[in-house]
Design a protein around this motif. Structure first.
Motif, PDB file in Angstrom:
ATOM      1  N   ALA A 131       0.838  -1.202   0.000  1.00  0.00           N
ATOM      2  CA  ALA A 131       0.000   0.000   0.000  1.00  0.00           C
ATOM      3  C   ALA A 131       0.873   1.252   0.000  1.00  0.00           C
ATOM      4  O   ALA A 131       0.570   2.236  -0.692  1.00  0.00           O
ATOM      5  CB  ALA A 131      -0.929  -0.002   1.212  1.00  0.00           C
ATOM      6  N   ALA A 132       1.970   1.209   0.750  1.00  0.00           N
ATOM      7  CA  ALA A 132       2.874   2.359   0.786  1.00  0.00           C
ATOM      8  C   ALA A 132       3.512   2.585  -0.584  1.00  0.00           C
ATOM      9  O   ALA A 132       3.660   3.735  -1.020  1.00  0.00           O
ATOM     10  CB  ALA A 132       3.951   2.151   1.852  1.00  0.00           C
ATOM     11  N   LEU A 133       3.878   1.508  -1.268  1.00  0.00           N
ATOM     12  CA  LEU A 133       4.447   1.639  -2.614  1.00  0.00           C
ATOM     13  C   LEU A 133       3.446   2.236  -3.593  1.00  0.00           C
ATOM     14  O   LEU A 133       3.782   3.100  -4.394  1.00  0.00           O
ATOM     15  CB  LEU A 133       4.918   0.271  -3.124  1.00  0.00           C
ATOM     16  N   VAL A 134       2.219   1.756  -3.536  1.00  0.00           N
ATOM     17  CA  VAL A 134       1.174   2.276  -4.421  1.00  0.00           C
ATOM     18  C   VAL A 134       0.947   3.753  -4.135  1.00  0.00           C
ATOM     19  O   VAL A 134       0.871   4.578  -5.054  1.00  0.00           O
ATOM     20  CB  VAL A 134      -0.142   1.474  -4.264  1.00  0.00           C
ATOM     21  N   LEU A 135       0.847   4.102  -2.862  1.00  0.00           N
ATOM     22  CA  LEU A 135       0.643   5.496  -2.482  1.00  0.00           C
ATOM     23  C   LEU A 135       1.813   6.356  -2.952  1.00  0.00           C
ATOM     24  O   LEU A 135       1.619   7.456  -3.493  1.00  0.00           O
ATOM     25  CB  LEU A 135       0.465   5.611  -0.961  1.00  0.00           C
ATOM     26  N   GLY A 136       3.036   5.836  -2.772  1.00  0.00           N
ATOM     27  CA  GLY A 136       4.218   6.561  -3.238  1.00  0.00           C
ATOM     28  C   GLY A 136       4.202   6.752  -4.744  1.00  0.00           C
ATOM     29  O   GLY A 136       4.555   7.822  -5.262  1.00  0.00           O
ATOM     30  N   GLY A 137       3.774   5.706  -5.456  1.00  0.00           N
ATOM     31  CA  GLY A 137       3.685   5.795  -6.919  1.00  0.00           C
ATOM     32  C   GLY A 137       2.673   6.824  -7.365  1.00  0.00           C
ATOM     33  O   GLY A 137       2.916   7.609  -8.283  1.00  0.00           O
ATOM     34  N   ILE A 138       1.530   6.831  -6.721  1.00  0.00           N
ATOM     35  CA  ILE A 138       0.476   7.799  -7.056  1.00  0.00           C
ATOM     36  C   ILE A 138       0.948   9.216  -6.760  1.00  0.00           C
ATOM     37  O   ILE A 138       0.753  10.139  -7.562  1.00  0.00           O
ATOM     38  CB  ILE A 138      -0.827   7.472  -6.297  1.00  0.00           C
ATOM     39  N   LEU A 139       1.586   9.378  -5.620  1.00  0.00           N
ATOM     40  CA  LEU A 139       2.103  10.689  -5.234  1.00  0.00           C
ATOM     41  C   LEU A 139       3.162  11.162  -6.237  1.00  0.00           C
ATOM     42  O   LEU A 139       3.138  12.317  -6.677  1.00  0.00           O
ATOM     43  CB  LEU A 139       2.700  10.615  -3.820  1.00  0.00           C
ATOM     44  N   GLY A 140       4.072  10.257  -6.605  1.00  0.00           N
ATOM     45  CA  GLY A 140       5.107  10.602  -7.587  1.00  0.00           C
ATOM     46  C   GLY A 140       4.514  10.980  -8.926  1.00  0.00           C
ATOM     47  O   GLY A 140       4.940  11.936  -9.574  1.00  0.00           O
ATOM     48  N   LEU A 141       3.511  10.230  -9.345  1.00  0.00           N
ATOM     49  CA  LEU A 141       2.833  10.514 -10.606  1.00  0.00           C
ATOM     50  C   LEU A 141       2.145  11.873 -10.548  1.00  0.00           C
ATOM     51  O   LEU A 141       2.211  12.662 -11.497  1.00  0.00           O
ATOM     52  CB  LEU A 141       1.810   9.415 -10.916  1.00  0.00           C
ATOM     53  N   GLY A 142       1.512  12.157  -9.427  1.00  0.00           N
ATOM     54  CA  GLY A 142       0.842  13.449  -9.256  1.00  0.00           C
ATOM     55  C   GLY A 142       1.828  14.606  -9.332  1.00  0.00           C
ATOM     56  O   GLY A 142       1.569  15.626  -9.984  1.00  0.00           O
ATOM     57  N   ILE A 143       2.976  14.448  -8.690  1.00  0.00           N
ATOM     58  CA  ILE A 143       4.008  15.501  -8.716  1.00  0.00           C
ATOM     59  C   ILE A 143       4.531  15.685 -10.137  1.00  0.00           C
ATOM     60  O   ILE A 143       4.690  16.817 -10.616  1.00  0.00           O
ATOM     61  CB  ILE A 143       5.155  15.161  -7.729  1.00  0.00           C
ATOM     62  N   ALA A 144       4.794  14.573 -10.826  1.00  0.00           N
ATOM     63  CA  ALA A 144       5.299  14.654 -12.204  1.00  0.00           C
ATOM     64  C   ALA A 144       4.289  15.347 -13.118  1.00  0.00           C
ATOM     65  O   ALA A 144       4.657  16.169 -13.964  1.00  0.00           O
ATOM     66  CB  ALA A 144       5.610  13.255 -12.722  1.00  0.00           C
ATOM     67  N   MET A 145       3.007  15.035 -12.942  1.00  0.00           N
ATOM     68  CA  MET A 145       1.972  15.649 -13.768  1.00  0.00           C
ATOM     69  C   MET A 145       1.864  17.142 -13.467  1.00  0.00           C
ATOM     70  O   MET A 145       1.671  17.957 -14.377  1.00  0.00           O
ATOM     71  CB  MET A 145       0.627  14.958 -13.542  1.00  0.00           C
ATOM     72  N   ALA A 146       2.003  17.507 -12.199  1.00  0.00           N
ATOM     73  CA  ALA A 146       1.933  18.926 -11.831  1.00  0.00           C
ATOM     74  C   ALA A 146       3.091  19.691 -12.456  1.00  0.00           C
ATOM     75  O   ALA A 146       2.915  20.805 -12.962  1.00  0.00           O
ATOM     76  CB  ALA A 146       1.934  19.074 -10.316  1.00  0.00           C
ATOM     77  N   ARG A 147       4.294  19.105 -12.413  1.00  0.00           N
ATOM     78  CA  ARG A 147       5.469  19.772 -13.015  1.00  0.00           C
ATOM     79  C   ARG A 147       5.296  19.905 -14.526  1.00  0.00           C
ATOM     80  O   ARG A 147       5.638  20.926 -15.122  1.00  0.00           O
ATOM     81  CB  ARG A 147       6.735  18.989 -12.703  1.00  0.00           C
ATOM     82  N   ASN A 148       4.788  18.852 -15.143  1.00  0.00           N
ATOM     83  CA  ASN A 148       4.573  18.856 -16.589  1.00  0.00           C
ATOM     84  C   ASN A 148       3.579  19.951 -16.974  1.00  0.00           C
ATOM     85  O   ASN A 148       3.745  20.652 -17.946  1.00  0.00           O
ATOM     86  CB  ASN A 148       4.084  17.471 -17.032  1.00  0.00           C
ATOM     87  N   LYS A 149       2.532  20.113 -16.161  1.00  0.00           N
ATOM     88  CA  LYS A 149       1.524  21.123 -16.418  1.00  0.00           C
ATOM     89  C   LYS A 149       2.132  22.521 -16.274  1.00  0.00           C
ATOM     90  O   LYS A 149       1.850  23.421 -17.084  1.00  0.00           O
ATOM     91  CB  LYS A 149       0.351  20.956 -15.452  1.00  0.00           C
ATOM     92  N   GLN A 150       3.001  22.688 -15.250  1.00  0.00           N
ATOM     93  CA  GLN A 150       3.658  23.998 -15.047  1.00  0.00           C
ATOM     94  C   GLN A 150       4.544  24.351 -16.228  1.00  0.00           C
ATOM     95  O   GLN A 150       4.600  25.485 -16.666  1.00  0.00           O
ATOM     96  CB  GLN A 150       4.496  23.989 -13.762  1.00  0.00           C
ATOM     97  N   LYS A 151       5.246  23.363 -16.757  1.00  0.00           N
ATOM     98  CA  LYS A 151       6.150  23.599 -17.909  1.00  0.00           C
ATOM     99  C   LYS A 151       5.360  24.020 -19.144  1.00  0.00           C
ATOM    100  O   LYS A 151       5.767  24.874 -19.901  1.00  0.00           O
ATOM    101  CB  LYS A 151       6.974  22.356 -18.216  1.00  0.00           C
ATOM    102  N   ARG A 152       4.196  23.404 -19.326  1.00  0.00           N
ATOM    103  CA  ARG A 152       3.381  23.722 -20.502  1.00  0.00           C
ATOM    104  C   ARG A 152       2.788  25.120 -20.394  1.00  0.00           C
ATOM    105  O   ARG A 152       2.568  25.784 -21.400  1.00  0.00           O
ATOM    106  CB  ARG A 152       2.252  22.700 -20.663  1.00  0.00           C
ATOM    107  N   GLU A 153       2.500  25.572 -19.185  1.00  0.00           N
ATOM    108  CA  GLU A 153       1.886  26.893 -19.011  1.00  0.00           C
ATOM    109  C   GLU A 153       2.888  28.010 -19.172  1.00  0.00           C
ATOM    110  O   GLU A 153       2.517  29.149 -19.417  1.00  0.00           O
ATOM    111  CB  GLU A 153       1.235  26.976 -17.618  1.00  0.00           C
ATOM    112  N   LYS A 154       4.159  27.736 -19.086  1.00  0.00           N
ATOM    113  CA  LYS A 154       5.184  28.790 -19.222  1.00  0.00           C
ATOM    114  C   LYS A 154       5.463  29.110 -20.620  1.00  0.00           C
ATOM    115  O   LYS A 154       5.342  29.033 -21.623  1.00  0.00           O
ATOM    116  CB  LYS A 154       6.497  28.351 -18.566  1.00  0.00           C
TER     117      LYS A 154
END
Length: 154
Positions: A131-154
């Motif tokens: 469960a911790a691995l899955v949660l970590g994966g989801i969190l990592g994916l969320g962070i990566a998507m947020a960064r990707n979105k920030q890059k596209r908006e610039k």
């Protein structure tokens, strides 16, 4: 010990002692201690969890009210609880038995129960780790998507 715990009572034995139990109950309104024990002994060796639980209830009542057979009642309480995977209760009854007397069969049951408890703990830890691995994966994916979105908006 595992073979003994997996051994089930023949259905005809269970039915015979159930009949005897109910016959005494209907005839006298009361059942003898021996008949209660014989019936409970069959029930805790049944393949059905509800039967095992019923046997445990009868044995608990016998252990409270008939100290003469307490040793046997406690052993089969440990045995029945181990069969339905109520390991903490089974261990409690093993220890209560061993307080009365030393017995290799009860020590073997106690060892088996402790091993099963360790397995349950290991399974729980594996599930928690997964469960911790899955949660970590989801969190990592969320962070990566947020960064990707920030890059596209610039």
């Amino acid at each position: 010990m595992e073979d003994l715990l997996n051994e089930v009572v023949p259905q005809e034995d269970l039915e015979r002692f159930e009949k005897k139990y109910h016959h005494e109950l209907e005839l006298d309104g009361e059942v003898t201690t021996d008949t209660k024990f014989e019936y409970a002994f069959c029930l805790v060796r049944s393949r059905y969890t509800n039967d095992i639980r019923k046997g445990i209830m009868i044995l608990e009542e016998l252990a409270r009210t008939h100290p003469d057979g307490r040793r046997d009642y406690i052993y089969y309480l440990a045995f029945g609880n181990a069969r339905i995977k109520e390991y903490s209760s089974g261990l409690k009854y093993c220890r209560a038995f061993l307080d009365i007397e030393s017995n290799d069969q009860v020590r073997s049951l106690e060892k088996y129960i402790k091993k099963e408890i360790d397995k349950e703990v290991a399974k729980g830890m594996a599930v928690a780790g997964g469960a911790a691995l899955v949660l970590g994966g989801i969190l990592g994916l969320g962070i990566a998507m947020a960064r990707n979105k920030q890059k596209r908006e610039k």
